[in-house]
Scaffold this active site. Structure first.
Site, PDB file in Angstrom:
ATOM      1  N   GLU A 116       0.822  -1.226   0.000  1.00  0.00           N
ATOM      2  CA  GLU A 116       0.000   0.000   0.000  1.00  0.00           C
ATOM      3  C   GLU A 116       0.854   1.273   0.000  1.00  0.00           C
ATOM      4  O   GLU A 116       0.380   2.332   0.403  1.00  0.00           O
ATOM      5  CB  GLU A 116      -0.963   0.010   1.204  1.00  0.00           C
ATOM      6  CG  GLU A 116      -1.844  -1.224   1.365  1.00  0.00           C
ATOM      7  CD  GLU A 116      -2.863  -1.411   0.248  1.00  0.00           C
ATOM      8  OE1 GLU A 116      -2.790  -0.704  -0.764  1.00  0.00           O
ATOM      9  OE2 GLU A 116      -3.725  -2.296   0.403  1.00  0.00           O
ATOM     10  N   HIS A 128      -2.951   2.169   8.571  1.00  0.00           N
ATOM     11  CA  HIS A 128      -4.104   1.484   7.963  1.00  0.00           C
ATOM     12  C   HIS A 128      -4.384   0.229   8.771  1.00  0.00           C
ATOM     13  O   HIS A 128      -3.461  -0.516   9.099  1.00  0.00           O
ATOM     14  CB  HIS A 128      -3.769   1.134   6.502  1.00  0.00           C
ATOM     15  CG  HIS A 128      -4.639   0.076   5.905  1.00  0.00           C
ATOM     16  ND1 HIS A 128      -6.018   0.193   5.844  1.00  0.00           N
ATOM     17  CD2 HIS A 128      -4.352  -1.139   5.346  1.00  0.00           C
ATOM     18  CE1 HIS A 128      -6.525  -0.894   5.262  1.00  0.00           C
ATOM     19  NE2 HIS A 128      -5.530  -1.727   4.963  1.00  0.00           N
ATOM     20  N   HIS A 167      -7.476  -3.112   9.599  1.00  0.00           N
ATOM     21  CA  HIS A 167      -8.696  -3.817   9.205  1.00  0.00           C
ATOM     22  C   HIS A 167      -9.569  -3.932  10.453  1.00  0.00           C
ATOM     23  O   HIS A 167      -9.815  -5.020  10.955  1.00  0.00           O
ATOM     24  CB  HIS A 167      -8.370  -5.215   8.676  1.00  0.00           C
ATOM     25  CG  HIS A 167      -7.719  -5.220   7.331  1.00  0.00           C
ATOM     26  ND1 HIS A 167      -7.710  -6.326   6.507  1.00  0.00           N
ATOM     27  CD2 HIS A 167      -7.048  -4.261   6.657  1.00  0.00           C
ATOM     28  CE1 HIS A 167      -7.061  -6.048   5.384  1.00  0.00           C
ATOM     29  NE2 HIS A 167      -6.633  -4.801   5.451  1.00  0.00           N
ATOM     30  N   TYR A 180     -15.268  13.965  20.374  1.00  0.00           N
ATOM     31  CA  TYR A 180     -13.865  13.583  20.212  1.00  0.00           C
ATOM     32  C   TYR A 180     -13.572  13.073  18.798  1.00  0.00           C
ATOM     33  O   TYR A 180     -12.496  13.317  18.250  1.00  0.00           O
ATOM     34  CB  TYR A 180     -13.476  12.543  21.272  1.00  0.00           C
ATOM     35  CG  TYR A 180     -12.017  12.673  21.643  1.00  0.00           C
ATOM     36  CD1 TYR A 180     -11.516  13.878  22.156  1.00  0.00           C
ATOM     37  CD2 TYR A 180     -11.133  11.625  21.456  1.00  0.00           C
ATOM     38  CE1 TYR A 180     -10.191  14.015  22.475  1.00  0.00           C
ATOM     39  CE2 TYR A 180      -9.797  11.769  21.778  1.00  0.00           C
ATOM     40  CZ  TYR A 180      -9.331  12.963  22.291  1.00  0.00           C
ATOM     41  OH  TYR A 180      -8.012  13.098  22.592  1.00  0.00           O
ATOM     42  N   HIS A 198     -12.960  -2.803   3.406  1.00  0.00           N
ATOM     43  CA  HIS A 198     -11.525  -3.060   3.577  1.00  0.00           C
ATOM     44  C   HIS A 198     -11.017  -2.527   4.923  1.00  0.00           C
ATOM     45  O   HIS A 198     -10.776  -3.316   5.831  1.00  0.00           O
ATOM     46  CB  HIS A 198     -10.775  -2.447   2.375  1.00  0.00           C
ATOM     47  CG  HIS A 198      -9.308  -2.678   2.389  1.00  0.00           C
ATOM     48  ND1 HIS A 198      -8.473  -2.329   1.353  1.00  0.00           N
ATOM     49  CD2 HIS A 198      -8.483  -3.184   3.339  1.00  0.00           C
ATOM     50  CE1 HIS A 198      -7.229  -2.640   1.636  1.00  0.00           C
ATOM     51  NE2 HIS A 198      -7.207  -3.159   2.847  1.00  0.00           N
TER      52      HIS A 198
HETATM   53  O1  LIG Z   1      -5.562  -5.530   2.715  1.00  0.00           O
HETATM   54  C1  LIG Z   1      -4.404  -5.674   2.304  1.00  0.00           C
HETATM   55  O2  LIG Z   1      -4.004  -6.651   1.670  1.00  0.00           O
HETATM   56  C2  LIG Z   1      -3.412  -4.569   2.673  1.00  0.00           C
HETATM   57  O3  LIG Z   1      -4.056  -3.336   2.637  1.00  0.00           O
HETATM   58  C3  LIG Z   1      -2.974  -4.838   4.088  1.00  0.00           C
HETATM   59  O4  LIG Z   1      -3.674  -4.470   5.012  1.00  0.00           O
HETATM   60  C4  LIG Z   1      -1.740  -5.620   4.328  1.00  0.00           C
HETATM   61  O5  LIG Z   1      -0.874  -5.601   3.218  1.00  0.00           O
HETATM   62  P1  LIG Z   1       0.713  -5.489   3.414  1.00  0.00           P
HETATM   63  O6  LIG Z   1       0.976  -4.234   4.182  1.00  0.00           O
HETATM   64  O7  LIG Z   1       1.289  -5.479   2.037  1.00  0.00           O
HETATM   65  O8  LIG Z   1       1.116  -6.701   4.220  1.00  0.00           O
HETATM   66 ZN   LIG Z   2      -5.606  -3.615   4.089  1.00  0.00          ZN
END
Ligand SMILES: O=C(O)[C@@H](O)C(=O)COP(=O)(O)O
Ligand SMILES: [Zn+2]
Length: 216
Positions: free
Chosen positions: A75, A94, A96, A121, A161
């Site tokens: 990413e 980022h 999940h 907040y 995502h």
């Molecule tokens: O969802 C995905 O595959 C990527 O956005 C992620 O969260 C993990 O990918 P890498 O940082 O390449 O391991």
């Molecule tokens: Zn991801």
């Protein structure tokens, strides 16, 4: 300990804290932070937030060349888009995180204002969060979508995502993305119950008092 060594430790410790509290799982998520020489430290692709090794973080120089460490997250275009469009960004995270992803799948979500105004907040930490459409993970088009926001948003939600948040440093970015997840959790818990939302004048008061970037 050098400044960079401290930053490496901080990235790995904060990532582990997020992982240990279930805010991302398996090998999901990625994190990056600016070094004072203008370069970047980045989590390697395929690694777990629970087990990042400070000595193996990917390192980019000031010209965006990968100069050291393991292969970076796929990413990178997404992370670079935040740094290139927001000069104040010192870190990007980022995750999940479950409730944010769930909320992104609900019908009739306001794409321009992903989170309902439930707590002050969230407004203070995130401003307005943009919901971006679904992209395949690693698709450079995600970076283009962030560039299209011209630096006006600190946080975006990738539909189906996960959230991506920029902050002035790693701690600020982690705190803000935790706030995004907590607010999405409140939204999921209260949806269908007609919760009291902040009124327009209450939002305006928070925005002006705390000098929030609040894209109209
Ligand atoms: O969802 C995905 O595959 C990527 O956005 C992620 O969260 C993990 O990918 P890498 O940082 O390449 O391991
Ligand atoms: Zn991801």
């Amino acid at each position: 300990m050098t400044e960079e060594a401290r930053l490496r430790e901080q990235i790995c410790n904060l990532a582990k804290s997020l992982f240990d509290r279930g805010l991302t799982h398996g090998s999901t998520g990625n994190i990056s932070a600016r070094i004072s020489d203008g370069g970047l430290l980045v989590s390697p692709t395929g690694t777990s937030f629970g087990r990042l090794d400070p000595s193996r973080l990917s390192r980019f120089d000031n010209d965006g060349r990968h100069v050291e460490g393991d292969k970076p997250t796929k990413e990178m275009p997404l992370h670079s888009a935040f740094y290139d469009t927001r000069s104040q960004a010192g870190a990007v995270v980022h995750l999940h995180s479950c409730h944010a992803v769930a909320w992104s799948m609900m019908p009739d979500i306001n794409e321009d204002d992903f989170l309902p105004p439930l707590t002050p907040y969230a407004i203070m930490q995130l401003g307005r969060v943009k919901l971006l459409p679904f992209f395949r993970p690693g698709d450079p088009a995600m970076g283009e979508a962030v560039r299209g926001l011209a630096g006006k948003r600190t946080a975006v939600m990738l539909a189906n995502h996960g959230p991506v948040v920029a902050g002035k440093d790693v701690e600020a970015a982690c705190n803000a993305i935790e706030e995004l997840e907590a607010t999405a959790r409140l939204a999921m818990l209260t949806c269908g119950c007609r919760p009291r939302q902040l009124k327009a004048e209450e939002i305006l008061d928070v925005v002006t008092t705390f000098n929030v970037e609040w894209e109209a």
